[in-house]
Design a protein around this motif. Sequence first.
Motif, mmCIF file in Angstrom:
data_model
loop_
_atom_site.group_PDB
_atom_site.id
_atom_site.type_symbol
_atom_site.label_atom_id
_atom_site.label_comp_id
_atom_site.label_asym_id
_atom_site.label_seq_id
_atom_site.Cartn_x
_atom_site.Cartn_y
_atom_site.Cartn_z
ATOM 1 N N ASN A 50 8.640 -8.472 11.669
ATOM 2 C CA ASN A 50 8.678 -7.512 10.553
ATOM 3 C C ASN A 50 9.860 -7.831 9.630
ATOM 4 O O ASN A 50 10.978 -8.037 10.084
ATOM 5 C CB ASN A 50 8.801 -6.083 11.101
ATOM 6 C CG ASN A 50 8.413 -5.072 10.043
ATOM 7 O OD1 ASN A 50 9.038 -4.997 9.005
ATOM 8 N ND2 ASN A 50 7.357 -4.334 10.314
ATOM 9 N N LEU A 51 9.596 -7.865 8.326
ATOM 10 C CA LEU A 51 10.654 -8.227 7.376
ATOM 11 C C LEU A 51 11.786 -7.196 7.371
ATOM 12 O O LEU A 51 12.935 -7.535 7.089
ATOM 13 C CB LEU A 51 10.077 -8.405 5.962
ATOM 14 C CG LEU A 51 9.095 -9.573 5.786
ATOM 15 C CD1 LEU A 51 8.636 -9.663 4.338
ATOM 16 C CD2 LEU A 51 9.714 -10.903 6.210
ATOM 17 N N LYS B 140 3.610 3.309 6.057
ATOM 18 C CA LYS B 140 3.013 2.307 5.166
ATOM 19 C C LYS B 140 2.015 2.942 4.205
ATOM 20 O O LYS B 140 1.046 3.577 4.619
ATOM 21 C CB LYS B 140 2.302 1.284 6.054
ATOM 22 C CG LYS B 140 2.078 -0.057 5.422
ATOM 23 C CD LYS B 140 3.308 -0.907 5.457
ATOM 24 C CE LYS B 140 3.203 -2.006 4.444
ATOM 25 N NZ LYS B 140 4.495 -2.500 3.980
ATOM 26 N N ALA C 7 -0.435 -7.642 2.751
ATOM 27 C CA ALA C 7 -0.878 -8.981 2.303
ATOM 28 C C ALA C 7 -1.726 -8.864 1.041
ATOM 29 O O ALA C 7 -2.817 -9.404 0.928
ATOM 30 C CB ALA C 7 -1.650 -9.697 3.424
ATOM 31 N N ALA C 8 -1.193 -8.138 0.078
ATOM 32 C CA ALA C 8 -1.954 -7.756 -1.113
ATOM 33 C C ALA C 8 -1.429 -8.352 -2.406
ATOM 34 O O ALA C 8 -2.059 -8.247 -3.447
ATOM 35 C CB ALA C 8 -1.948 -6.229 -1.222
ATOM 36 N N GLY C 9 -0.215 -8.949 -2.362
ATOM 37 C CA GLY C 9 0.408 -9.429 -3.605
ATOM 38 C C GLY C 9 1.275 -8.375 -4.252
ATOM 39 O O GLY C 9 1.698 -8.507 -5.403
ATOM 40 N N LEU C 10 1.583 -7.308 -3.475
ATOM 41 C CA LEU C 10 2.361 -6.189 -4.011
ATOM 42 C C LEU C 10 3.764 -6.115 -3.396
ATOM 43 O O LEU C 10 4.482 -5.144 -3.612
ATOM 44 C CB LEU C 10 1.609 -4.868 -3.764
ATOM 45 C CG LEU C 10 0.231 -4.778 -4.433
ATOM 46 C CD1 LEU C 10 -0.523 -3.540 -3.953
ATOM 47 C CD2 LEU C 10 0.372 -4.744 -5.957
ATOM 48 N N ALA C 11 4.130 -7.156 -2.648
ATOM 49 C CA ALA C 11 5.474 -7.266 -2.054
ATOM 50 C C ALA C 11 5.822 -6.133 -1.097
ATOM 51 O O ALA C 11 6.990 -5.739 -0.998
ATOM 52 C CB ALA C 11 6.548 -7.384 -3.151
ATOM 53 N N GLY D 44 5.978 -5.932 2.273
ATOM 54 C CA GLY D 44 6.952 -6.308 3.308
ATOM 55 C C GLY D 44 8.322 -6.566 2.705
ATOM 56 O O GLY D 44 9.352 -6.161 3.260
ATOM 57 N N SER D 45 8.340 -7.224 1.550
ATOM 58 C CA SER D 45 9.614 -7.534 0.871
ATOM 59 C C SER D 45 10.319 -6.244 0.467
ATOM 60 O O SER D 45 11.545 -6.125 0.574
ATOM 61 C CB SER D 45 9.362 -8.366 -0.395
ATOM 62 O OG SER D 45 8.663 -9.542 -0.076
ATOM 63 N N ASP E 235 9.969 -3.276 1.883
ATOM 64 C CA ASP E 235 10.463 -2.616 3.107
ATOM 65 C C ASP E 235 11.803 -3.233 3.523
ATOM 66 O O ASP E 235 12.738 -2.519 3.919
ATOM 67 C CB ASP E 235 9.463 -2.779 4.268
ATOM 68 C CG ASP E 235 8.159 -2.029 4.023
ATOM 69 O OD1 ASP E 235 8.079 -1.256 3.047
ATOM 70 O OD2 ASP E 235 7.212 -2.235 4.822
ATOM 71 N N ASP F 89 10.805 -12.681 -2.748
ATOM 72 C CA ASP F 89 10.638 -11.450 -3.527
ATOM 73 C C ASP F 89 11.650 -10.355 -3.166
ATOM 74 O O ASP F 89 11.696 -9.314 -3.824
ATOM 75 C CB ASP F 89 9.232 -10.853 -3.284
ATOM 76 C CG ASP F 89 8.171 -11.492 -4.171
ATOM 77 O OD1 ASP F 89 8.523 -12.163 -5.157
ATOM 78 O OD2 ASP F 89 6.971 -11.280 -3.876
ATOM 79 N N THR G 233 0.230 -16.323 0.877
ATOM 80 C CA THR G 233 0.949 -16.798 -0.315
ATOM 81 C C THR G 233 1.134 -18.317 -0.248
ATOM 82 O O THR G 233 0.959 -19.017 -1.253
ATOM 83 C CB THR G 233 2.321 -16.087 -0.396
ATOM 84 O OG1 THR G 233 2.089 -14.677 -0.420
ATOM 85 C CG2 THR G 233 3.092 -16.480 -1.637
HETATM 86 N N1 LIG Z 1 7.185 -4.427 6.732
HETATM 87 C C1 LIG Z 1 6.073 -5.155 6.580
HETATM 88 N N2 LIG Z 1 5.012 -4.665 5.888
HETATM 89 C C2 LIG Z 1 3.896 -5.404 5.726
HETATM 90 N N3 LIG Z 1 3.721 -6.646 6.220
HETATM 91 C C3 LIG Z 1 4.730 -7.184 6.893
HETATM 92 C C4 LIG Z 1 5.940 -6.480 7.077
HETATM 93 N N4 LIG Z 1 6.772 -7.289 7.761
HETATM 94 C C5 LIG Z 1 6.117 -8.430 7.973
HETATM 95 N N5 LIG Z 1 4.879 -8.400 7.475
HETATM 96 C C6 LIG Z 1 3.901 -9.512 7.533
HETATM 97 O O1 LIG Z 1 3.877 -10.109 6.225
HETATM 98 C C7 LIG Z 1 2.540 -10.420 5.825
HETATM 99 C C8 LIG Z 1 2.447 -10.257 4.290
HETATM 100 O O2 LIG Z 1 2.542 -8.896 4.007
HETATM 101 P P1 LIG Z 1 3.032 -8.269 2.619
HETATM 102 O O3 LIG Z 1 2.384 -6.938 2.535
HETATM 103 O O4 LIG Z 1 4.511 -8.322 2.518
HETATM 104 O O5 LIG Z 1 2.395 -9.302 1.597
HETATM 105 P P2 LIG Z 1 2.397 -9.403 0.043
HETATM 106 O O6 LIG Z 1 2.264 -8.048 -0.584
HETATM 107 O O7 LIG Z 1 1.366 -10.411 -0.333
HETATM 108 O O8 LIG Z 1 3.844 -9.955 -0.283
HETATM 109 P P3 LIG Z 1 4.326 -10.792 -1.560
HETATM 110 O O9 LIG Z 1 3.728 -10.123 -2.776
HETATM 111 O O10 LIG Z 1 5.831 -10.664 -1.464
HETATM 112 O O11 LIG Z 1 3.824 -12.194 -1.347
HETATM 113 C C9 LIG Z 1 1.654 -9.470 6.607
HETATM 114 O O12 LIG Z 1 0.457 -10.085 6.955
HETATM 115 C C10 LIG Z 1 2.477 -9.065 7.834
HETATM 116 O O13 LIG Z 1 2.061 -9.763 8.978
#
Ligand SMILES: Nc1ncnc2c1ncn2[C@@H]1O[C@H](COP(=O)(O)OP(=O)(O)OP(=O)(O)O)[C@@H](O)[C@H]1O
Length: 288
Positions: free
Chosen positions: A65-66, A90, A95-99, A101-102, A104, A135, A176
């Motif tokens: 987890n980030l 949450k 994994a949506a492109g909305l950052a 995990g970043s 959090d 990000d 990504t």
């Molecule tokens: N706190 C967290 N919330 C969501 N996903 C997390 C978290 N920590 C680690 N992850 C992992 O990171 C992966 C990508 O999730 P995230 O929702 O951050 O992607 P994202 O929105 O595409 O991010 P970005 O736009 O920064 O590329 C997830 O599949 C999950 O396994």
Amino acid sequence: MYYVKAPAKINLTLDVLHKRPDGYHEVEMIMTTVDLADRIGLEVREDGAIHILSVDRFVPNDHRNLAYQAAKILKEMYNVKLGVSIKIEKNIPVAAGLAGGSSDAAATLRGLNTIWNLGLTLDELAQVATKIGSDVAFCVYGGTALATGRGEKIQKLPSPANCWVILAKPTLGVSTADIYGNLKINDITHPNTEQMIQAIKKKDFELMCASVGNVLEDVTLKLYPEVAVLKEQMQKFGADAVLMSGSGPTVFGLVNQESRVQRVYNGLRGFCDEVYAVRLIGDRDTLA
Ligand SMILES: Nc1ncnc2c1ncn2[C@@H]1O[C@H](COP(=O)(O)OP(=O)(O)OP(=O)(O)O)[C@@H](O)[C@H]1O
Ligand SMILES: C[C@](O)(CO)[C@H](O)COP(=O)(O)OP(=O)(O)OC[C@H]1O[C@@H](n2ccc(N)nc2=O)[C@H](O)[C@@H]1O
């Protein structure tokens, strides 16, 4: 429990300049926060341990987890003896492109700075953030910014014209790394980043709509045609500008007339389970 807000971001522009020797891509992108947010609850632990509590089945509950990584790096860098329990509520799709995990991770850094009494500036927290992901530095500040380098060099911008943002996430997650990996550098139509900066500074909604662009969009649309269909639908229902955020697959539409928000939202609900109508936050002070 000490609560911190972790808002999602969208990319109003995303340009790639070249691929770097370290494997990352040199980017130039404008990001802004929207009022769809996770809620991070933090509680100091005297035993020094870091624990993650999350009920979302797509979010790892351990060192992956980030937010965990943020706490660990901060603890090591500043030699903190205390630990923390981190509860993640949450709301941002994963994994949506909305950052999600970043954000959090960034919220965890801001919150720990307070409850561990570290007294660090946002610039110092952003330095720590670069070790977690590209990000995360932007998410430490929030608001609106131009990000360069691999995304970690942040120049603040004023908040853009206020408007509604309709977010639609198809039921697929993208990697990504895969999307950047499939980008053909010599085959890019670059967005006009300077024009977007002017649009933001003038709070000119029409110019902002005319200036959106994301070079990763073609890559994701080719790999996942359902994202292209979603884009077409969003356009058809009357959004003023439509773009994929980050590496996708979330598509966002900008709308400035409240009367049209419901039409776009309802229209998309027929195609897509995850649709949100939110507002641009755009201003970093709202994180304080
Ligand atoms: N706190 C967290 N919330 C969501 N996903 C997390 C978290 N920590 C680690 N992850 C992992 O990171 C992966 C990508 O999730 P995230 O929702 O951050 O992607 P994202 O929105 O595409 O991010 P970005 O736009 O920064 O590329 C997830 O599949 C999950 O396994
Ligand atoms: C697509 C964006 O979300 C747009 O805001 C970011 O550029 C990606 O940010 P992120 O998810 O925080 O990315 P990281 O976790 O740092 O990197 C994930 C992977 O994406 C690729 N990556 C990321 C950023 C960048 N400037 N060039 C890259 O090539 C690398 O393969 C890297 O291994």
